[in-house]
Design a protein around this motif. Structure first.
Motif, PDB file in Angstrom:
ATOM      1  N   MET A   1       0.824  -1.194   0.000  1.00 25.88           N
ATOM      2  CA  MET A   1       0.000   0.000   0.000  1.00 25.88           C
ATOM      3  C   MET A   1       0.865   1.255   0.000  1.00 25.88           C
ATOM      4  SD  MET A   1      -3.063   1.082   0.049  1.00 25.88           S
ATOM      5  CE  MET A   1      -4.170   2.280   0.622  1.00 25.88           C
ATOM      6  N   THR A   2       1.902   1.259   0.844  1.00 25.09           N
ATOM      7  CA  THR A   2       2.782   2.420   0.929  1.00 25.09           C
ATOM      8  C   THR A   2       3.490   2.653  -0.400  1.00 25.09           C
ATOM      9  OG1 THR A   2       3.143   1.933   3.251  1.00 25.09           O
ATOM     10  CG2 THR A   2       4.693   3.423   2.207  1.00 25.09           C
ATOM     11  N   ARG A   3       3.872   1.579  -1.062  1.00 28.92           N
ATOM     12  CA  ARG A   3       4.551   1.702  -2.355  1.00 28.92           C
ATOM     13  C   ARG A   3       3.662   2.420  -3.365  1.00 28.92           C
ATOM     14  NH1 ARG A   3       6.201  -3.611  -5.526  1.00 28.92           N
ATOM     15  NH2 ARG A   3       3.957  -3.698  -5.643  1.00 28.92           N
ATOM     16  N   TRP A   4       2.356   2.089  -3.389  1.00 25.47           N
ATOM     17  CA  TRP A   4       1.438   2.723  -4.328  1.00 25.47           C
ATOM     18  C   TRP A   4       1.229   4.202  -3.992  1.00 25.47           C
ATOM     19  CZ3 TRP A   4       1.154   0.522  -8.666  1.00 25.47           C
ATOM     20  CH2 TRP A   4       1.203  -0.851  -8.767  1.00 25.47           C
ATOM     21  N   LEU A   5       1.229   4.531  -2.726  1.00 30.47           N
ATOM     22  CA  LEU A   5       1.109   5.938  -2.332  1.00 30.47           C
ATOM     23  C   LEU A   5       2.330   6.736  -2.775  1.00 30.47           C
ATOM     24  CD1 LEU A   5      -0.441   5.612   1.237  1.00 30.47           C
ATOM     25  CD2 LEU A   5      -1.552   6.428  -0.850  1.00 30.47           C
ATOM     26  N   ILE A   6       3.500   6.127  -2.657  1.00 30.60           N
ATOM     27  CA  ILE A   6       4.733   6.788  -3.098  1.00 30.60           C
ATOM     28  C   ILE A   6       4.712   6.985  -4.607  1.00 30.60           C
ATOM     29  CG2 ILE A   6       7.237   6.514  -3.308  1.00 30.60           C
ATOM     30  CD1 ILE A   6       7.125   5.102  -0.549  1.00 30.60           C
ATOM     31  N   ILE A   7       4.262   5.965  -5.339  1.00 31.40           N
ATOM     32  CA  ILE A   7       4.177   6.061  -6.794  1.00 31.40           C
ATOM     33  C   ILE A   7       3.175   7.150  -7.187  1.00 31.40           C
ATOM     34  CG2 ILE A   7       3.410   4.854  -8.883  1.00 31.40           C
ATOM     35  CD1 ILE A   7       4.624   2.286  -7.626  1.00 31.40           C
ATOM     36  N   ALA A   8       2.014   7.174  -6.540  1.00 28.69           N
ATOM     37  CA  ALA A   8       0.992   8.187  -6.830  1.00 28.69           C
ATOM     38  C   ALA A   8       1.521   9.591  -6.534  1.00 28.69           C
ATOM     39  CB  ALA A   8      -0.271   7.912  -6.027  1.00 28.69           C
ATOM     40  N   ALA A   9       2.222   9.753  -5.425  1.00 30.24           N
ATOM     41  CA  ALA A   9       2.789  11.065  -5.082  1.00 30.24           C
ATOM     42  C   ALA A   9       3.841  11.471  -6.109  1.00 30.24           C
ATOM     43  CB  ALA A   9       3.399  11.023  -3.685  1.00 30.24           C
ATOM     44  N   GLY A  10       4.649  10.523  -6.552  1.00 26.86           N
ATOM     45  CA  GLY A  10       5.658  10.809  -7.573  1.00 26.86           C
ATOM     46  C   GLY A  10       5.024  11.233  -8.888  1.00 26.86           C
ATOM     47  N   LEU A  11       3.960  10.557  -9.302  1.00 26.42           N
ATOM     48  CA  LEU A  11       3.268  10.916 -10.536  1.00 26.42           C
ATOM     49  C   LEU A  11       2.611  12.294 -10.424  1.00 26.42           C
ATOM     50  CD1 LEU A  11       1.669   7.513 -11.553  1.00 26.42           C
ATOM     51  CD2 LEU A  11       3.543   8.715 -12.702  1.00 26.42           C
ATOM     52  N   ALA A  12       2.022  12.579  -9.266  1.00 30.83           N
ATOM     53  CA  ALA A  12       1.422  13.897  -9.052  1.00 30.83           C
ATOM     54  C   ALA A  12       2.482  14.992  -9.134  1.00 30.83           C
ATOM     55  CB  ALA A  12       0.705  13.940  -7.707  1.00 30.83           C
ATOM     56  N   PHE A  13       3.652  14.722  -8.555  1.00 34.75           N
ATOM     57  CA  PHE A  13       4.738  15.697  -8.621  1.00 34.75           C
ATOM     58  C   PHE A  13       5.193  15.913 -10.062  1.00 34.75           C
ATOM     59  CE2 PHE A  13       9.328  16.533  -8.818  1.00 34.75           C
ATOM     60  CZ  PHE A  13       9.347  17.788  -8.227  1.00 34.75           C
ATOM     61  N   LEU A  14       5.336  14.837 -10.837  1.00 31.66           N
ATOM     62  CA  LEU A  14       5.749  14.955 -12.243  1.00 31.66           C
ATOM     63  C   LEU A  14       4.711  15.728 -13.053  1.00 31.66           C
ATOM     64  CD1 LEU A  14       7.282  11.447 -12.930  1.00 31.66           C
ATOM     65  CD2 LEU A  14       8.494  13.622 -12.726  1.00 31.66           C
ATOM     66  N   PHE A  15       3.418  15.496 -12.790  1.00 31.78           N
ATOM     67  CA  PHE A  15       2.364  16.232 -13.479  1.00 31.78           C
ATOM     68  C   PHE A  15       2.475  17.718 -13.150  1.00 31.78           C
ATOM     69  CE2 PHE A  15      -1.914  17.996 -13.724  1.00 31.78           C
ATOM     70  CZ  PHE A  15      -2.237  17.671 -15.033  1.00 31.78           C
ATOM     71  N   TRP A  16       2.652  18.043 -11.865  1.00 29.10           N
ATOM     72  CA  TRP A  16       2.791  19.443 -11.449  1.00 29.10           C
ATOM     73  C   TRP A  16       4.012  20.086 -12.106  1.00 29.10           C
ATOM     74  CZ3 TRP A  16       6.878  21.650  -8.836  1.00 29.10           C
ATOM     75  CH2 TRP A  16       6.702  22.991  -8.470  1.00 29.10           C
ATOM     76  N   LEU A  17       5.126  19.368 -12.113  1.00 31.16           N
ATOM     77  CA  LEU A  17       6.358  19.878 -12.708  1.00 31.16           C
ATOM     78  C   LEU A  17       6.173  20.144 -14.200  1.00 31.16           C
ATOM     79  CD1 LEU A  17       9.336  20.537 -12.093  1.00 31.16           C
ATOM     80  CD2 LEU A  17       9.871  18.176 -12.695  1.00 31.16           C
ATOM     81  N   SER A  18       5.517  19.224 -14.895  1.00 32.39           N
ATOM     82  CA  SER A  18       5.268  19.378 -16.320  1.00 32.39           C
ATOM     83  C   SER A  18       4.371  20.579 -16.596  1.00 32.39           C
ATOM     84  CB  SER A  18       4.631  18.100 -16.872  1.00 32.39           C
ATOM     85  OG  SER A  18       4.286  18.261 -18.206  1.00 32.39           O
ATOM     86  N   ALA A  19       3.306  20.735 -15.821  1.00 32.76           N
ATOM     87  CA  ALA A  19       2.399  21.869 -16.002  1.00 32.76           C
ATOM     88  C   ALA A  19       3.105  23.188 -15.719  1.00 32.76           C
ATOM     89  CB  ALA A  19       1.172  21.707 -15.108  1.00 32.76           C
TER      90      ALA A  19
END
Length: 151
Positions: A1-19
């Protein structure tokens, strides 16, 4: 579960960075995209703005007609096996969010539908060419967020 939260947070950060990078590229004051402006997308493929077309859906503005805008982008890599519709669908959602962020505030017309198109190379508006790969996705704006529509 923690691994998926880390992955989701990483993807959210990449989306924010790209925008954020895209908005810096387009400019602080908003405005509209200029032909040839490269836009970073989540897949990492190279994408640039081609043109925009504003039209009326339905019966030419009579009852039931609504304004729609089509933003066309060029993405030469969409023909490669690694970029199928599922891959570029996230890119198109991101492009729609960029469009909402830079949409000219002084433009009086509100759009019922935003269509994002990706093509492997530049084509003339309305041109039919079976040799050119094209992807389309329609969105509507709800609370300044893009929501996918079914064609």
């Amino acid at each position: 579960m923690t691994r998926w939260l880390i992955i989701a947070a990483g993807l959210a950060f990449l989306f924010w960075l790209s925008a954020t990078a895209t908005l810096r590229l387009v400019g602080q004051g908003g405005g509209d995209l200029v032909k040839g402006t490269e836009v970073s997308v989540p897949s990492g493929q190279r994408v640039w703005f081609l043109d925009r077309d504003i039209g009326v859906s339905g019966d030419a503005g009579q009852t039931g007609g609504s304004a729609r805008v089509l933003y066309r982008f060029v993405a030469p890599q969409v023909v490669e096996n690694e970029y199928k519709f599922d891959d570029v669908s996230q890119d198109m959602l991101h492009l729609c969010q960029v469009i909402l962020a830079i949409h000219p505030a002084d433009e009086a017309l509100e759009f019922e539908q935003i269509v994002v198109a990706l093509a492997e190379r530049e084509t003339t508006m309305g041109e039919t060419n079976p040799d050119v790969a094209k992807f389309f996705e329609a969105f509507r704006s709800a609370d300044n967020t893009c929501v996918r529509e079914v064609f």
